[in-house]
Design a protein around this motif. Structure first.
Motif, short mmCIF file in Angstrom:
data_model
loop_
_atom_site.label_atom_id
_atom_site.label_comp_id
_atom_site.label_asym_id
_atom_site.label_seq_id
_atom_site.Cartn_x
_atom_site.Cartn_y
_atom_site.Cartn_z
N GLU A 353 0.83 -1.20 0.00
CA GLU A 353 0.00 0.00 0.00
C GLU A 353 0.86 1.26 0.00
O GLU A 353 0.54 2.25 -0.66
CB GLU A 353 -0.93 0.00 1.21
N TRP A 354 1.97 1.23 0.75
CA TRP A 354 2.86 2.39 0.75
C TRP A 354 3.43 2.65 -0.64
O TRP A 354 3.59 3.80 -1.05
CB TRP A 354 3.99 2.18 1.75
N LEU A 355 3.72 1.60 -1.39
CA LEU A 355 4.32 1.75 -2.71
C LEU A 355 3.37 2.41 -3.72
O LEU A 355 3.81 2.82 -4.80
CB LEU A 355 4.78 0.40 -3.24
N LYS A 356 2.10 2.49 -3.40
CA LYS A 356 1.17 3.21 -4.27
C LYS A 356 0.47 4.35 -3.53
O LYS A 356 -0.56 4.86 -3.99
CB LYS A 356 0.14 2.25 -4.88
N ASP A 357 1.02 4.75 -2.40
CA ASP A 357 0.44 5.83 -1.61
C ASP A 357 0.64 7.16 -2.35
O ASP A 357 1.71 7.44 -2.89
CB ASP A 357 1.15 5.89 -0.25
N PRO A 358 -0.40 8.01 -2.39
CA PRO A 358 -0.30 9.28 -3.13
C PRO A 358 0.86 10.17 -2.67
O PRO A 358 1.56 10.76 -3.50
CB PRO A 358 -1.65 9.95 -2.87
N HIS A 359 1.07 10.25 -1.36
CA HIS A 359 2.18 11.09 -0.90
C HIS A 359 3.51 10.49 -1.32
O HIS A 359 4.41 11.20 -1.79
CB HIS A 359 2.17 11.26 0.61
N LEU A 361 4.28 8.66 -3.86
CA LEU A 361 4.52 8.81 -5.29
C LEU A 361 4.72 10.27 -5.67
O LEU A 361 5.63 10.60 -6.46
CB LEU A 361 3.35 8.22 -6.08
N GLN A 362 3.93 11.16 -5.13
CA GLN A 362 4.03 12.58 -5.50
C GLN A 362 5.33 13.19 -5.00
O GLN A 362 5.93 14.04 -5.66
CB GLN A 362 2.83 13.34 -4.95
N SER A 363 5.80 12.76 -3.84
CA SER A 363 6.98 13.37 -3.23
C SER A 363 8.29 12.79 -3.74
O SER A 363 9.34 13.39 -3.56
CB SER A 363 6.93 13.19 -1.71
N MET A 380 11.61 2.12 -4.05
CA MET A 380 11.92 3.14 -3.05
C MET A 380 12.75 4.24 -3.70
O MET A 380 13.54 3.99 -4.63
CB MET A 380 12.67 2.52 -1.89
N GLY A 381 12.57 5.46 -3.23
CA GLY A 381 13.30 6.60 -3.76
C GLY A 381 14.65 6.76 -3.09
O GLY A 381 15.19 5.83 -2.48
N ALA A 544 10.92 14.44 1.30
CA ALA A 544 11.39 13.77 0.09
C ALA A 544 11.92 14.85 -0.85
O ALA A 544 11.79 16.05 -0.57
CB ALA A 544 10.25 12.98 -0.55
N PRO A 545 12.49 14.45 -1.99
CA PRO A 545 12.99 15.47 -2.92
C PRO A 545 11.93 16.43 -3.43
O PRO A 545 12.23 17.56 -3.79
CB PRO A 545 13.57 14.62 -4.07
N LEU A 546 10.66 15.99 -3.49
CA LEU A 546 9.56 16.83 -3.93
C LEU A 546 8.53 16.98 -2.81
O LEU A 546 8.57 16.24 -1.83
CB LEU A 546 8.89 16.23 -5.17
N ARG A 547 7.63 17.91 -2.99
CA ARG A 547 6.57 18.11 -2.00
C ARG A 547 5.43 17.13 -2.26
O ARG A 547 5.16 16.74 -3.40
CB ARG A 547 6.03 19.54 -2.08
N GLY A 548 4.73 16.74 -1.18
CA GLY A 548 3.57 15.87 -1.28
C GLY A 548 2.56 16.24 -0.22
O GLY A 548 2.80 17.13 0.62
N PRO A 549 1.40 15.57 -0.20
CA PRO A 549 0.34 15.92 0.75
C PRO A 549 0.75 15.86 2.21
O PRO A 549 0.18 16.55 3.05
CB PRO A 549 -0.76 14.90 0.44
N LYS A 550 1.75 15.01 2.55
CA LYS A 550 2.13 14.84 3.95
C LYS A 550 3.49 15.46 4.28
O LYS A 550 4.06 15.18 5.32
CB LYS A 550 2.16 13.34 4.31
#
Length: 825
Positions: A353-359, A361-363, A380-381, A544-550
């Protein structure tokens, strides 16, 4: 195009399985050119995870047993910066590419070896050091957590590769620190025994304090003591454990039937935020709240809202009220609300579930890579990254399959590296670090770099925001080797002193979100104005390198475990999640990853003269300890790794067995049934059905002691080791500080009893011996000082006169202590 942080570095990766290739992946993810050296026939580990950790690398097949292969390896070394291996001690030397041969080919080479056990350990160095063998011998599977002890479950197996994760983080940081100092100190060979790295990573689980006060013991610890005192068995069921869990430190079920994990204890404001968010303000009216830095004998009640744990008279009613409140909304709504309110909590998820979590992926915590074998592959990033590195989320796939690889003749055309002259010193000598962190993860950066020569100054608030359990008890380890000053940053005088400290620092560390960093005025622009060479190392929960919802959600070790899938795996499923049974499982690792980020920033600074922001996060560290599972693609095998309370291993040939004198671990993952041919007692089982073997081996292993079976399998690719405990490992390796400096390189494990500690009690801690350079110096940091012990000295060094310092202390802009006693009782 902007150069990436390590684009000028070339790495030869001889690693197999997990630890060595993970170091190569971390360096490649930071821009280094990494060449994976494969044996004839291709990589030994043919699994999708190996394809993932080979991303960004090129590959070359060499037969190191041939003269041609050996000479090619040395030619490549002459044109490289770093060489990585994770063989048993002595294997690279026997192949003609050991440290001395590499240095003759290139005196400036930084070589890194990651054996399972130390080369200086005559008892352990020849053992086939599979991941679980290292874990078993160090003590990872024994008495694994308060839950398991209360349920009477011992041993507890976990498939997480903690040794490789800690070892990889240590390996990456040490290589980068050595590169930073190469012009002054020359090339170096570094050994990072994975068992030593694991022991250091789990330091908080073997820490022991003389006459440890009861006020710091959790309800579960007190229940264990009560049962031992009365001779009662440890036989609690999973549901019964909830009676001993703190209401601000546990999982709650929500309206959608999903678990929601809250970790909101110990920080002054967090329990209040949680109760207010849940609509339970009425509870706050009669809950005790007072200064917990008083001795317990001076408390007006038996607990305070700002202190862990909640007292027995209020624990039940708070838990019951919170249970009812959480059932009114689904978990995803609570996650959004808690994040916005800065109340630390998260939904329980599985790894998949974490591997397809919106945050995620977006981050960029999870990335999609076009893999040549598996197609679109979520992975993993970055484990760590620099904010200036725009290509951190752009991942190249791993090497092509053997029949599609191009030749690499250009590797032999570059001029060799120039010779370096060795001197004496530490990799970070003279580096001035200003530490603004608290609890475990952030402070681990400062305590780690101190061993390599950095000068670390810790800044904490005049009024502590964290209770003594987190600040003082954990600080015994996390604050070693630092000086300490207390400043009130809400005052003009405190702010002025902080910015003076910043102007003189080379590095500043903080644990907090982007919002928190900016609220302190630590924007990249402001930092560059103070000093364009200044490096800020930032740790947070979901960064993370990018911003995400969390990105601006608060969080701690346990929340990263819950969010990334560790808890559901360890507990056995979404209905029975358990915190992974070691304090600081992710916290300490995140601190080591922060050190690797700092190493990359220092190397970039050396080349470009520019500072900037270096980062890691608890979530990225949570991915690292699950590296062997942290990928997904269409057609992937099921996520069916061992999980739950009663697993003993991966199968018949890789599991815990009981011998005549105790528990042991038997590992023959490559030999499997052929391993039985090495032992006369098992010759008749060579052709037996595997379904019958486990029961038969269980019976036969019981007939002899562990040492007997270890000798029977010695010298093979199989191994038998006893299941030690972390406390037993510490006790066997313990040296008193008063007896002089301990030789921390003489074996795999080392621990120190600080028997003249300023606390007034002795404390046993793991020694800093996971990183062992041949040339550079490593110092054993002294005991953590009392918070504020150096306030006057540091302010004086900044140019404040004695009367000014007195005035700041009188006004509350600075302070010299939080409490009369080092550790309030």
């Amino acid at each position: 195009m902007q150069e990436r942080p390590l684009s000028h570095i070339r790495v030869l990766d001889f690693g197999h399985y997990l630890a060595g290739p993970l170091v190569g992946m971390m360096l490649s993810d930071l821009g280094a050119e990494v060449i994976r050296i494969d044996p004839p026939g291709g990589p030994r580990w043919k699994a999708p995870v190996f394809d993932m950790i080979s991303r960004g690398k090129r590959a070359l097949t060499l037969d190191l047993k041939s003269e041609e292969g050996r000479l090619t390896a040395l030619k490549l070394t002459a044109r490289s910066d770093v060489v990585i291996d994770n063989f048993r001690p002595g294997v690279m030397a026997r192949l003609g590419v050991g440290p001395s041969s590499l240095r003759r080919a290139n005196p400036a080479i930084i070589s890194l070896s990651l054996p399972g056990f130390a080369s200086t350990d005559p008892e352990l160095r020849e053992i086939a050091a599979w991941e679980a063998v290292i874990a078993a011998r160090t003590g990872q599977f024994t008495d694994m957590g308060l839950n398991r002890r209360l349920m009477g479950i011992n041993p507890s197996f976990t498939p997480l590769g903690l040794a490789s994760a800690y070892g990889a983080a240590f390996g990456a940081m040490s290589v980068l620190f050595a590169l930073r100092a190469r012009e002054q100190l020359g090339g170096d060979h570094i050994e990072v025994p994975l068992a030593s790295a694991l022991f250091e990573g789990l330091v908080y689980n073997s820490e022991q304090i003389e006459d440890y006060p009861d006020r710091y013991k959790s309800p579960r610890e007190l229940e264990l003591e009560r049962r031992e005192r009365l001779g009662l068995p440890n036989n609690l069921s999973y549901p019964e454990l909830s009676e001993f869990l703190d209401p601000f430190y546990r999982t709650y079920m929500c309206a959608d039937g999903r678990g929601f994990y809250v970790v909101a204890c110990s920080i002054v404001t967090h329990p209040r935020r949680v109760l207010e968010l849940l609509g339970l303000q009425e509870l706050l009216k009669d809950l005790p709240d007072f200064d917990v830095y008083l001795d317990r004998g001076d408390w007006p009640s038996d607990w305070a809202l700002r202190n862990y744990p909640v007292g027995t008279q209020d624990r039940g009613r708070i838990s019951d009220a919170m249970k009812a409140a959480f059932l009114t909304r689904p978990s995803h709504e609570w996650e959004t609300l808690f994040g916005a309110a800065k109340a630390p909590a998260t939904t329980q998820r599985s790894t998949r579930e974490w591997l397809k979590d919106p945050h995620a992926l977006q981050s960029g915590l999870v990335l999609e890579v076009d893999d040549p074998r598996h197609g679109k592959m979520r992975q993993m990033g970055n484990i760590c990254w620099l904010s200036c590195d725009g290509d951190a989320v752009n991942k190249r796939p791993g090497p092509l399959p053997d029949d599609m690889r191009p030749a690499l003749p250009e590797l032999l055309l570059e001029p060799p590296r120039t010779q370096q002259v060795s001197k004496v010193g530490g990799w970070l000598d003279g580096l001035r670090v200003l530490d603004l962190t608290n609890v475990i993860a952030g402070p681990t950066i400062g305590s780690t770099v101190a061993r390599f020569g950095a000068e670390v100054t810790l800044v904490q608030p005049v009024s502590p925001s964290v209770d003594p359990w987190n600040a003082v008890v954990f600080g015994l380890q996390a604050q070693r080797g630092k000086r300490s000053i207390l400043l009130n940053l809400r005052t003009a005088e405190g702010q002025s002193a902080l910015w003076k400290l910043l102007s003189e620092a080379d590095v500043v560390t903080m644990n907090g979100t982007d919002e928190q960093r900016l609220s302190l005025g630590l924007s990249e622009e402001r930092l560059a104005e103070i000093n364009p060479k200044l490096i800020l190392v930032q740790l947070d929960a979901f960064g993370a390198p990018l911003r995400g919802p969390k990105s601006d959600h608060l969080g701690y070790d346990d929340l990263a475990q819950a969010a990334t899938g560790v808890m559901t795996r360890f507990g056995g499923g979404p209905d029975t999640p358990e915190e992974h049974a070691h304090f600081g499982t992710i916290d300490v690792l995140a601190g080591f990853c922060g050190c690797a980020a700092l190493g990359a920033a220092l190397e970039r600074l050396r080349v470009t003269g520019c500072g900037g922001i270096a980062r890691a996060s608890l979530a990225s560290a949570g991915e690292l300890i699950q590296a062997q599972f942290m990928y997904d693609f269409n057609g992937r095998a099921p996520f069916d790794e061992p999980s739950g309370r009663h697993v003993r291993g991966w199968g018949t040939f890789y599991r815990c067995y009981q011998a005549a004198d105790g528990w042991m671990f038997f590992a023959a993952p490559t030999l499997q049934q052929s391993s039985l041919n090495h032992v006369p007692e098992f010759h008749d089982l060579f052709n037996a059905q595997e379904t019958d073997l486990e029961e038969t081996l269980t019976t036969r292993f019981l007939q002899q002691p562990i040492r007997y079976w270890a000798e029977r399998f010695s010298g093979t690719a199989a191994a038998v080791v006893p299941l030690s405990s972390l406390h037993a490992t510490r006790k066997a390796a313990l040296k008193k500080e008063s007896e002089g400096e301990a030789d921390i390189r003489s074996g795999t494990f080392s621990a120190i009893r600080h028997d003249a500690h300023p606390m007034g009690r002795w404390v046993d801690l793991v020694a800093p011996n996971a990183v062992r350079p041949e040339q550079a110096q490593v110092v054993v940091p002294g005991p953590a000082p009392k918070y504020g012990a150096h306030t006057r000295d540091i302010l004086s060094e900044l140019g404040y006169e004695a009367r000014e310092i007195d005035a700041m202390i009188a006004k509350g802009s600075a302070a010299e202590q939080w409490s009369e006693k080092y550790l309030p009782e």
